[in-house]
Design a protein around this motif. Structure first.
Motif, PDB file in Angstrom:
ATOM      1  N   LYS A 121      -5.736  -3.512  -3.593  1.00  0.00           N
ATOM      2  CA  LYS A 121      -6.482  -2.320  -4.010  1.00  0.00           C
ATOM      3  C   LYS A 121      -7.880  -2.351  -3.400  1.00  0.00           C
ATOM      4  O   LYS A 121      -8.540  -3.382  -3.364  1.00  0.00           O
ATOM      5  CB  LYS A 121      -6.572  -2.270  -5.541  1.00  0.00           C
ATOM      6  N   GLY A 122      -8.327  -1.177  -2.878  1.00  0.00           N
ATOM      7  CA  GLY A 122      -9.652  -1.105  -2.271  1.00  0.00           C
ATOM      8  C   GLY A 122      -9.627  -1.389  -0.775  1.00  0.00           C
ATOM      9  O   GLY A 122     -10.543  -1.039  -0.049  1.00  0.00           O
ATOM     10  N   GLU A 123      -8.539  -1.992  -0.298  1.00  0.00           N
ATOM     11  CA  GLU A 123      -8.434  -2.263   1.140  1.00  0.00           C
ATOM     12  C   GLU A 123      -7.622  -1.156   1.834  1.00  0.00           C
ATOM     13  O   GLU A 123      -6.845  -0.455   1.194  1.00  0.00           O
ATOM     14  CB  GLU A 123      -7.739  -3.604   1.374  1.00  0.00           C
ATOM     15  N   THR A 124      -7.825  -1.019   3.133  1.00  0.00           N
ATOM     16  CA  THR A 124      -7.083  -0.036   3.923  1.00  0.00           C
ATOM     17  C   THR A 124      -6.446  -0.742   5.115  1.00  0.00           C
ATOM     18  O   THR A 124      -7.095  -1.534   5.786  1.00  0.00           O
ATOM     19  CB  THR A 124      -8.033   1.058   4.454  1.00  0.00           C
ATOM     20  N   LEU A 125      -5.165  -0.442   5.350  1.00  0.00           N
ATOM     21  CA  LEU A 125      -4.478  -1.019   6.514  1.00  0.00           C
ATOM     22  C   LEU A 125      -4.218   0.079   7.547  1.00  0.00           C
ATOM     23  O   LEU A 125      -3.749   1.162   7.204  1.00  0.00           O
ATOM     24  CB  LEU A 125      -3.137  -1.627   6.093  1.00  0.00           C
ATOM     25  N   GLN A 126      -4.544  -0.239   8.785  1.00  0.00           N
ATOM     26  CA  GLN A 126      -4.160   0.665   9.872  1.00  0.00           C
ATOM     27  C   GLN A 126      -3.042   0.005  10.670  1.00  0.00           C
ATOM     28  O   GLN A 126      -3.153  -1.152  11.086  1.00  0.00           O
ATOM     29  CB  GLN A 126      -5.353   0.941  10.773  1.00  0.00           C
TER      30      GLN A 126
ATOM     31  N   GLY B  58       0.810  -1.217   0.000  1.00  0.00           N
ATOM     32  CA  GLY B  58       0.000   0.000   0.000  1.00  0.00           C
ATOM     33  C   GLY B  58       0.839   1.260   0.000  1.00  0.00           C
ATOM     34  O   GLY B  58       2.075   1.237  -0.004  1.00  0.00           O
ATOM     35  N   LYS B  59       0.100   2.379   0.039  1.00  0.00           N
ATOM     36  CA  LYS B  59       0.692   3.708  -0.014  1.00  0.00           C
ATOM     37  C   LYS B  59       0.229   4.443   1.243  1.00  0.00           C
ATOM     38  O   LYS B  59      -0.958   4.392   1.587  1.00  0.00           O
ATOM     39  CB  LYS B  59       0.150   4.426  -1.262  1.00  0.00           C
ATOM     40  N   VAL B  60       1.138   5.115   1.925  1.00  0.00           N
ATOM     41  CA  VAL B  60       0.770   5.805   3.168  1.00  0.00           C
ATOM     42  C   VAL B  60      -0.173   6.961   2.843  1.00  0.00           C
ATOM     43  O   VAL B  60       0.180   7.856   2.068  1.00  0.00           O
ATOM     44  CB  VAL B  60       2.021   6.346   3.890  1.00  0.00           C
ATOM     45  N   SER B  61      -1.399   6.926   3.407  1.00  0.00           N
ATOM     46  CA  SER B  61      -2.372   7.981   3.120  1.00  0.00           C
ATOM     47  C   SER B  61      -2.584   8.890   4.324  1.00  0.00           C
ATOM     48  O   SER B  61      -3.147   9.961   4.212  1.00  0.00           O
ATOM     49  CB  SER B  61      -3.699   7.360   2.699  1.00  0.00           C
TER      50      SER B  61
ATOM     51  N   THR C 240      -1.942   5.000   8.211  1.00  0.00           N
ATOM     52  CA  THR C 240      -2.944   4.359   7.353  1.00  0.00           C
ATOM     53  C   THR C 240      -2.347   4.150   5.965  1.00  0.00           C
ATOM     54  O   THR C 240      -1.681   5.040   5.431  1.00  0.00           O
ATOM     55  CB  THR C 240      -4.194   5.254   7.265  1.00  0.00           C
ATOM     56  N   PHE C 241      -2.562   2.968   5.429  1.00  0.00           N
ATOM     57  CA  PHE C 241      -2.070   2.615   4.088  1.00  0.00           C
ATOM     58  C   PHE C 241      -3.269   2.293   3.191  1.00  0.00           C
ATOM     59  O   PHE C 241      -4.126   1.481   3.575  1.00  0.00           O
ATOM     60  CB  PHE C 241      -1.159   1.378   4.138  1.00  0.00           C
ATOM     61  N   GLU C 242      -3.307   2.906   1.993  1.00  0.00           N
ATOM     62  CA  GLU C 242      -4.307   2.539   0.987  1.00  0.00           C
ATOM     63  C   GLU C 242      -3.720   1.437   0.118  1.00  0.00           C
ATOM     64  O   GLU C 242      -2.600   1.567  -0.378  1.00  0.00           O
ATOM     65  CB  GLU C 242      -4.657   3.758   0.107  1.00  0.00           C
TER      66      GLU C 242
END
Lengths: 364, 364
Positions: free
Chosen positions: A269-274, A242-245, A261-263
């Motif tokens: 794709k479409g998921e978010t990681l905290q 992911g990419k740090v958002s 938070t990572f997008e």
């Protein structure tokens, strides 16, 4: 027994930062201090724990405090020496060797800086197999080894020889004093015999650090994917790409706390990681699943180079791969989970080993 | 040289609470601890500072922390002994005698409790001639005597041997640790020779305390006004007569801070006195005048009995007489005022000796 020179230090620093799970201090500063000491005083002897006489007095040398503070106020080196001298005088015995208390950018490297200056060997073992933010969070504590008598010292010349009824009190008292002393101190605690270290420590941690660092360094040359190689070496798992958002952090009561938070990218794709951290990365979760939780290791790696990123190094927009690595089995005991599991850090989730989480997933 | 028994302790406790200017701890607890130790171990020898060999090692024994905490968690006595033992071991020398660090309900009494248990004499001298809230606020500091090596210890068995670059660092580090250790610790700092104590201490403080206490106790029997007698003995001045109309206090970072308001009675009718304290009473002022300010002593006395009232003992409606007493001349130096004057405590007034303030008044 072998000699540790500059290349070994460079590689170990990278591996230590990865096993440091975002904490353990800035790898650049730790490495510079070790390199400078080796430049000035010569290479350092590295011993396996089996090569040290069983009754020899061995003491880890480490930094206590927030890594963010350390960026502005690196230790001078003198305070680590003074801490060792005070402890030797008090115990009436010479220190035979030192070793890292944890794997981490600074605390894996500082023992080499001290060892070079004092002409001591370093032992290839630590007390965590990763990094943790508090003094009692070592495998030695699980086996009842006392942190005290122990010393903490600042770069101004203030020192304290502490004796406490248990290691949690050591943490409370030394932490409060350290905050007053400018946010970081050098610590000489958990003095023990080599026999203690062999029984209660985690061996070959420096060897693993070096192997990780070397693999990442040579990945391009060897035309391999550095992250895939690291997963092989460590027995770890890819958790997310992911990419740090969003990144939210503050330094309070001596700790760097926050959440990143990572997008998701590519397959995610479409998921978010905290990713939640308190000096170290402690909990990685998506909206509906826990992916990895302390004491298992969570590392954030640069998607391209595979280089580990510390909690304070996480930048908006950075393309990253988040990986999870099973912790040492010593941490997976009842006392281990009570000491460094998710609930200790205030996260309302149960500990489940990362290899099970990646297999089936766990609904929050 | 003379013996101190229970009656002397009773009288000293009252005088100490008065010179303690509202701070220095609860006189009842300190007295009980001294009385109990004398009951169990016998009377204590009191020495003039001249009676002690000049090179003898002498160490004050005192409590650090908020008096309000001390009400709930009195020291066991063991921690004071342990602090002395750690210091003796470190210095490699026997402690010849102890003495109070300050005049105050608890810290004037604790040396007797310790002395009785250890069979040590007490020396009639202290480092303040009153009470103050911080470790560096002693006349020893003005003369460059180091607080460390020094020890603080709690009732649970946690101890720290501190060595600092100056006494302000001692205060900062020991205070932060003390807050963690439950809010109060026993302290063995400012070890010195009897010669140091003679040159830099304030002699005959216990004699003065006893005289004040005895005078207040016998006032009724002797048919004299206790407050007038106290003013004679101490060279003090009546500042105000009033009734407590408001009291506002909180315990924070180890200190009891607050402000008490008195509505004037008798000759002071229509006037209002504000008394500001930080463990000790530090500033007494009306709407238009400063009446007395630290380091001069401010004591609140019960209007009828003349008994001193501590900051935590001030109650709504209490009829009180507020008095001011000139401090020891050592405090009226430049370093003295910088160390314990009004601006150090955050009050935006200049120090003016109480004898001048009562003469002419000072407009705010």
């Amino acid at each position: 027994m072998r000699k540790i020179g500059k290349q070994e230090i460079e590689d170990m620093a990278v591996g230590a930062a990865l096993l440091g799970t975002g904490g353990g201090g800035d790898p650049h500063i730790g490495k510079l201090m070790a390199l400078q000491a080796i430049e000035e005083y010569g290479e350092v002897t590295l011993l396996d724990v089996d090569e040290v006489p069983e009754d020899a007095l061995v003491v880890p040398s480490s930094m206590m405090g927030a890594p963010t503070v350390m960026l502005e106020k690196p230790p001078s080196g003198e305070e680590a020496i003074e801490a060792f001298q005070i402890l030797e005088k008090y115990l009436g015995k010479k220190i035979y060797a030192t070793f890292p208390i944890e794997a981490g950018g600074v605390n894996s490297m500082l023992p080499f800086a001290l060892a070079a200056r004092l002409g001591l060997p370093v032992i290839d073992a630590d007390g965590m197999g990763r990094a943790f933010p508090e003094l009692q969070m070592v495998t030695f504590y699980l086996d009842g080894i006392s942190a005290t008598p122990g010393v903490f010292a600042d770069e101004k010349g203030n020192t304290a020889l502490l004796s406490t009824i248990d290691n949690v009190w050591t943490e409370r008292i030394a932490r409060a004093a350290t905050v007053q002393m400018g946010g970081s101190t050098m610590v000489a605690m958990y003095s023990m015999t080599a026999k203690n270290l062999k029984e209660s420590g985690i061996p070959n941690i420096l060897k693993l650090e070096e192997e990780i660092g070397k693999t990442i360094r040579l990945a391009k040359e060897n035309n391999v994917n550095p992250i895939r190689e690291v997963l092989k070496i460590t027995g770890g798992f890819e958790l997310f790409q992911g990419k740090v958002s969003d990144i939210n952090r503050k330094t309070e009561t001596g700790f760097a706390r926050g959440v990143a938070t990572f997008e998701g990218l590519n397959a995610y794709k479409g998921e978010t990681l905290q990713l939640r951290f308190q000096n170290e990365h402690l909990l990685a979760q998506t909206e509906d699943r826990v992916l990895c939780v302390t004491p298992d290791l969570i590392a954030v790696l640069d998607a391209e180079t595979g280089l580990p990123i510390t909690t304070e190094g996480i930048r908006y927009g950075a393309r990253s791969v988040v990986i999870g690595i099973p912790c040492n089995p010593k941490w997976r005991t009842e006392k281990g989970i009570a000491t460094v599991g998710p609930r200790y850090f205030g996260y309302d989730v149960d500990y489940v080993p990362v290899e099970e989480l990646v297999k089936k997933g766990v609904t929050l």
